[in-house]
Motif scaffolding. Sequence first.
Motif, PDB file in Angstrom:
ATOM      1  N   ASP A 282       0.879  -1.180   0.000  1.00  0.00           N
ATOM      2  CA  ASP A 282       0.000   0.000   0.000  1.00  0.00           C
ATOM      3  C   ASP A 282       0.912   1.224   0.000  1.00  0.00           C
ATOM      4  OD1 ASP A 282      -1.706   2.100   0.476  1.00  0.00           O
ATOM      5  OD2 ASP A 282      -2.441   1.348   2.396  1.00  0.00           O
TER       6      ASP A 282
ATOM      7  N   SER B   7       0.155   4.436   2.160  1.00  0.00           N
ATOM      8  CA  SER B   7       0.506   4.405   3.582  1.00  0.00           C
ATOM      9  C   SER B   7       2.003   4.587   3.805  1.00  0.00           C
ATOM     10  CB  SER B   7       0.024   3.112   4.239  1.00  0.00           C
ATOM     11  OG  SER B   7       0.813   2.018   3.809  1.00  0.00           O
ATOM     12  N   THR B   8       2.828   4.256   2.800  1.00  0.00           N
ATOM     13  CA  THR B   8       4.273   4.415   2.983  1.00  0.00           C
ATOM     14  C   THR B   8       4.667   5.885   3.025  1.00  0.00           C
ATOM     15  OG1 THR B   8       4.820   4.333   0.607  1.00  0.00           O
ATOM     16  CG2 THR B   8       4.759   2.235   1.807  1.00  0.00           C
TER      17      THR B   8
ATOM     18  N   SER C 272       2.858   8.092   4.701  1.00  0.00           N
ATOM     19  CA  SER C 272       2.425   8.621   5.992  1.00  0.00           C
ATOM     20  C   SER C 272       3.254   8.094   7.159  1.00  0.00           C
ATOM     21  CB  SER C 272       0.945   8.334   6.223  1.00  0.00           C
ATOM     22  OG  SER C 272       0.723   6.948   6.296  1.00  0.00           O
ATOM     23  N   GLU C 273       3.936   6.970   6.991  1.00  0.00           N
ATOM     24  CA  GLU C 273       4.805   6.462   8.053  1.00  0.00           C
ATOM     25  C   GLU C 273       5.944   5.664   7.448  1.00  0.00           C
ATOM     26  OE1 GLU C 273       2.927   3.768  10.786  1.00  0.00           O
ATOM     27  OE2 GLU C 273       1.904   2.702   9.201  1.00  0.00           O
TER      28      GLU C 273
ATOM     29  N   THR D 232       8.370   2.957   6.377  1.00  0.00           N
ATOM     30  CA  THR D 232       8.137   1.553   6.075  1.00  0.00           C
ATOM     31  C   THR D 232       9.466   0.940   5.664  1.00  0.00           C
ATOM     32  OG1 THR D 232       5.905   2.064   5.281  1.00  0.00           O
ATOM     33  CG2 THR D 232       6.818  -0.061   4.633  1.00  0.00           C
TER      34      THR D 232
ATOM     35  N   ARG E  70       6.435  -1.216   9.890  1.00  0.00           N
ATOM     36  CA  ARG E  70       5.922   0.147   9.803  1.00  0.00           C
ATOM     37  C   ARG E  70       6.062   0.836  11.157  1.00  0.00           C
ATOM     38  NH1 ARG E  70       3.053   0.285   5.002  1.00  0.00           N
ATOM     39  NH2 ARG E  70       2.054  -1.635   4.368  1.00  0.00           N
TER      40      ARG E  70
END
Length: 147
Positions: free
Chosen positions: A46, A49-50, A52-53, A55, A65
Amino acid sequence: MTVLYDADCPLCTYVRDWLVKRPQLVPLEFVPAGSPAARTRFPGLDHGSTLSEITVVGDGGQVYRGAAAWIVTLWALRDHRRLAHRLSTPSGTRFARGAVLAAAKWRGETASGGGRVYRPADGWTYDPRDGWHHTPPGCGSEACAAP
């Protein structure tokens, strides 16, 4: 291990630069999150999502994560492996999670909706001794110096 980081985030790029300079027991490769290279290498991830935080993807396909990603990244460094072991305990993980949340808060305050964005492409540089400095594009000489 591959560390996916936000290439548009000054904090993220500063930490990436710091990590690159550390002796590594496990090689770390840094790939901008959401980039074509990241999407090609990890098609099942995904990628939203990488951004936003942090990874980290291990060579066996493991995905870490947030706090776990920071801990496994420190574990890869020669001089920080003991710290990573301490952070992997229940109390250490709470501390690591708090540090990740503080970094996320800082990123949120410097992102486009919540405060100033400090981007190297816009002339901003960070000096750990005295913070952020801005040199407007085209002002690399005394021509732009304040009187």
